[in-house]
Write a protein that holds these residues in place. Sequence first.
Motif, PDB file in Angstrom:
ATOM      1  N   ALA A  67      36.805  51.271  37.147  1.00  0.00           N
ATOM      2  CA  ALA A  67      35.634  51.056  37.993  1.00  0.00           C
ATOM      3  C   ALA A  67      35.599  49.629  38.521  1.00  0.00           C
ATOM      4  N   TYR A  68      35.945  48.682  37.671  1.00  0.00           N
ATOM      5  CA  TYR A  68      35.987  47.268  38.071  1.00  0.00           C
ATOM      6  C   TYR A  68      37.034  47.053  39.167  1.00  0.00           C
ATOM      7  N   ASP A  69      38.217  47.579  38.965  1.00  0.00           N
ATOM      8  CA  ASP A  69      39.292  47.405  39.952  1.00  0.00           C
ATOM      9  C   ASP A  69      38.904  48.011  41.298  1.00  0.00           C
ATOM     10  N   GLU A  70      38.228  49.146  41.263  1.00  0.00           N
ATOM     11  CA  GLU A  70      37.793  49.786  42.503  1.00  0.00           C
ATOM     12  C   GLU A  70      36.726  48.943  43.200  1.00  0.00           C
ATOM     13  N   ALA A  71      35.820  48.353  42.430  1.00  0.00           N
ATOM     14  CA  ALA A  71      34.787  47.494  43.018  1.00  0.00           C
ATOM     15  C   ALA A  71      35.413  46.278  43.693  1.00  0.00           C
ATOM     16  N   VAL A  72      36.383  45.674  43.036  1.00  0.00           N
ATOM     17  CA  VAL A  72      37.062  44.506  43.615  1.00  0.00           C
ATOM     18  C   VAL A  72      37.811  44.907  44.882  1.00  0.00           C
ATOM     19  N   ARG A  73      38.462  46.061  44.834  1.00  0.00           N
ATOM     20  CA  ARG A  73      39.190  46.533  46.015  1.00  0.00           C
ATOM     21  C   ARG A  73      38.243  46.735  47.192  1.00  0.00           C
ATOM     22  N   MET A  74      37.071  47.307  46.932  1.00  0.00           N
ATOM     23  CA  MET A  74      36.112  47.544  48.005  1.00  0.00           C
ATOM     24  C   MET A  74      35.513  46.244  48.537  1.00  0.00           C
ATOM     25  N   ILE A  75      35.274  45.274  47.652  1.00  0.00           N
ATOM     26  CA  ILE A  75      34.777  43.966  48.102  1.00  0.00           C
ATOM     27  C   ILE A  75      35.775  43.343  49.064  1.00  0.00           C
ATOM     28  N   LYS A  76      37.052  43.412  48.715  1.00  0.00           N
ATOM     29  CA  LYS A  76      38.076  42.844  49.590  1.00  0.00           C
ATOM     30  C   LYS A  76      38.173  43.606  50.901  1.00  0.00           C
ATOM     31  N   GLU A  77      38.164  44.927  50.824  1.00  0.00           N
ATOM     32  CA  GLU A  77      38.281  45.750  52.033  1.00  0.00           C
ATOM     33  C   GLU A  77      37.096  45.514  52.964  1.00  0.00           C
ATOM     34  N   ASN A  78      35.902  45.430  52.419  1.00  0.00           N
ATOM     35  CA  ASN A  78      34.717  45.202  53.243  1.00  0.00           C
ATOM     36  C   ASN A  78      34.703  43.796  53.839  1.00  0.00           C
ATOM     37  N   VAL A 133      47.216  36.841  58.687  1.00  0.00           N
ATOM     38  CA  VAL A 133      47.277  35.672  57.809  1.00  0.00           C
ATOM     39  C   VAL A 133      45.963  35.496  57.057  1.00  0.00           C
ATOM     40  N   LEU A 134      44.847  35.763  57.748  1.00  0.00           N
ATOM     41  CA  LEU A 134      43.530  35.569  57.122  1.00  0.00           C
ATOM     42  C   LEU A 134      43.281  36.539  55.972  1.00  0.00           C
ATOM     43  N   ASN A 135      43.653  37.803  56.146  1.00  0.00           N
ATOM     44  CA  ASN A 135      43.310  38.807  55.132  1.00  0.00           C
ATOM     45  C   ASN A 135      43.864  38.498  53.734  1.00  0.00           C
ATOM     46  N   PRO A 136      45.139  38.099  53.612  1.00  0.00           N
ATOM     47  CA  PRO A 136      45.614  37.721  52.272  1.00  0.00           C
ATOM     48  C   PRO A 136      44.838  36.537  51.692  1.00  0.00           C
ATOM     49  N   TYR A 137      44.429  35.616  52.580  1.00  0.00           N
ATOM     50  CA  TYR A 137      43.626  34.483  52.111  1.00  0.00           C
ATOM     51  C   TYR A 137      42.262  34.966  51.617  1.00  0.00           C
ATOM     52  N   LEU A 138      41.654  35.913  52.350  1.00  0.00           N
ATOM     53  CA  LEU A 138      40.358  36.446  51.939  1.00  0.00           C
ATOM     54  C   LEU A 138      40.461  37.143  50.584  1.00  0.00           C
ATOM     55  N   SER A 139      41.574  37.840  50.366  1.00  0.00           N
ATOM     56  CA  SER A 139      41.808  38.473  49.071  1.00  0.00           C
ATOM     57  C   SER A 139      41.872  37.424  47.963  1.00  0.00           C
ATOM     58  N   LYS A 140      42.587  36.350  48.246  1.00  0.00           N
ATOM     59  CA  LYS A 140      42.704  35.248  47.281  1.00  0.00           C
ATOM     60  C   LYS A 140      41.340  34.607  47.036  1.00  0.00           C
ATOM     61  N   ARG A 141      40.556  34.484  48.099  1.00  0.00           N
ATOM     62  CA  ARG A 141      39.239  33.867  47.957  1.00  0.00           C
ATOM     63  C   ARG A 141      38.318  34.724  47.090  1.00  0.00           C
ATOM     64  N   VAL A 142      38.377  36.031  47.248  1.00  0.00           N
ATOM     65  CA  VAL A 142      37.581  36.910  46.390  1.00  0.00           C
ATOM     66  C   VAL A 142      37.986  36.723  44.930  1.00  0.00           C
ATOM     67  N   ASP A 143      39.301  36.651  44.671  1.00  0.00           N
ATOM     68  CA  ASP A 143      39.772  36.424  43.298  1.00  0.00           C
ATOM     69  C   ASP A 143      39.221  35.102  42.749  1.00  0.00           C
ATOM     70  N   GLU A 144      39.193  34.078  43.594  1.00  0.00           N
ATOM     71  CA  GLU A 144      38.674  32.771  43.168  1.00  0.00           C
ATOM     72  C   GLU A 144      37.169  32.838  42.903  1.00  0.00           C
ATOM     73  N   MET A 145      36.445  33.596  43.727  1.00  0.00           N
ATOM     74  CA  MET A 145      35.007  33.773  43.516  1.00  0.00           C
ATOM     75  C   MET A 145      34.746  34.505  42.208  1.00  0.00           C
ATOM     76  N   LEU A 146      35.582  35.485  41.883  1.00  0.00           N
ATOM     77  CA  LEU A 146      35.456  36.202  40.613  1.00  0.00           C
ATOM     78  C   LEU A 146      35.734  35.270  39.441  1.00  0.00           C
ATOM     79  N   ASP A 147      36.747  34.419  39.598  1.00  0.00           N
ATOM     80  CA  ASP A 147      37.061  33.437  38.556  1.00  0.00           C
ATOM     81  C   ASP A 147      35.909  32.450  38.361  1.00  0.00           C
ATOM     82  N   ALA A 148      35.174  32.183  39.451  1.00  0.00           N
ATOM     83  CA  ALA A 148      34.059  31.226  39.398  1.00  0.00           C
ATOM     84  C   ALA A 148      32.783  31.843  38.839  1.00  0.00           C
TER      85      ALA A 148
END
Length: 294
Positions: free
Chosen positions: A220-231, A156-171
């Motif tokens: 390159a951007y998409d890969e960076a975002v993917r790695m931020i979420k994975e890490n 449950v947490l991981n999808p939320y963390l993904s959403k939070r990264v998206d929100e941080m990027l939006d911010a």
Amino acid sequence: MEASRITGKPKIVVIMGSTGAGKSRLSVDLATGYFKNSEIINCDKIQVYSGLDITTNKISMQEQSGVPHHLLGTINPKSELTPSEFRELASKIISGILSRGGLPVIVGGSTSLIYALVASRYDMQSDGFNGPEVHPVTSELRYDCCFIWVDVCLPVLNPYLSKRVDEMLDAGMFEELQEFFRSGEHLSVNRSGLGLSIGVPEYEKYLEFAERDATRQKEAYDEAVRMIKENTYQLAEKQVTKIMRLRDAGWDVKKIDATNVFRAVMTDEAGVASIWEKQVVEPTMKIVKHFLDE
């Protein structure tokens, strides 16, 4: 705050859990609603440094709601705050809070810093988390601690963390990192301190990739975002593993299950605030009140 009648040691509250689990929100809710003499000591080993406020997801002044926060964005990012130094600084802050009749609330996901702070005897070379070898975790503590573990099951947490990264990027996280590198600030920060923040190495790889082939910046951007979420997912899992080590060592860690709150957030269910209050804040308040009354 008086010392425990049972142990004679000063009483402190420690709120731990994985990244994104709601530790900061819970601490502020307790301080504003129930224990109004509380002062919060940040125990996140990246958030102690100044700079990259979005990337490190520091609690904002508005979210702090007037509650005093210590060791939050106060350390020079050119330096590295060692666990031993954190122990010394946080100990002095705790003494100051206690002298004012306040309740020290330690909040953060860095279990290694929590361990450094509360262990009766501490040696960086032979502690349970930071030394070159894995050593047994001591159960001898120098404070009378009320340990609260805010837990969210990882599926449950991981999808939320993904959403939070998206929100941080939006911010503005990406723009913040862009300026951090463009200004040359990344060259002066300590690589064992703020330089370890999730987002910094991933953005550096993005730059290397984009510079080699400017036509593939989006890739390159998409890969960076993917790695931020994975890490971030991996960090959360490691943090839970460390908390389990403390429990296995005999630490009396009270688990508060916040999974239903995050499930409701991810499904846009009504009444999230009510679920949070009833399933997280109120049970924690009762545990802390009982602890303080002992």
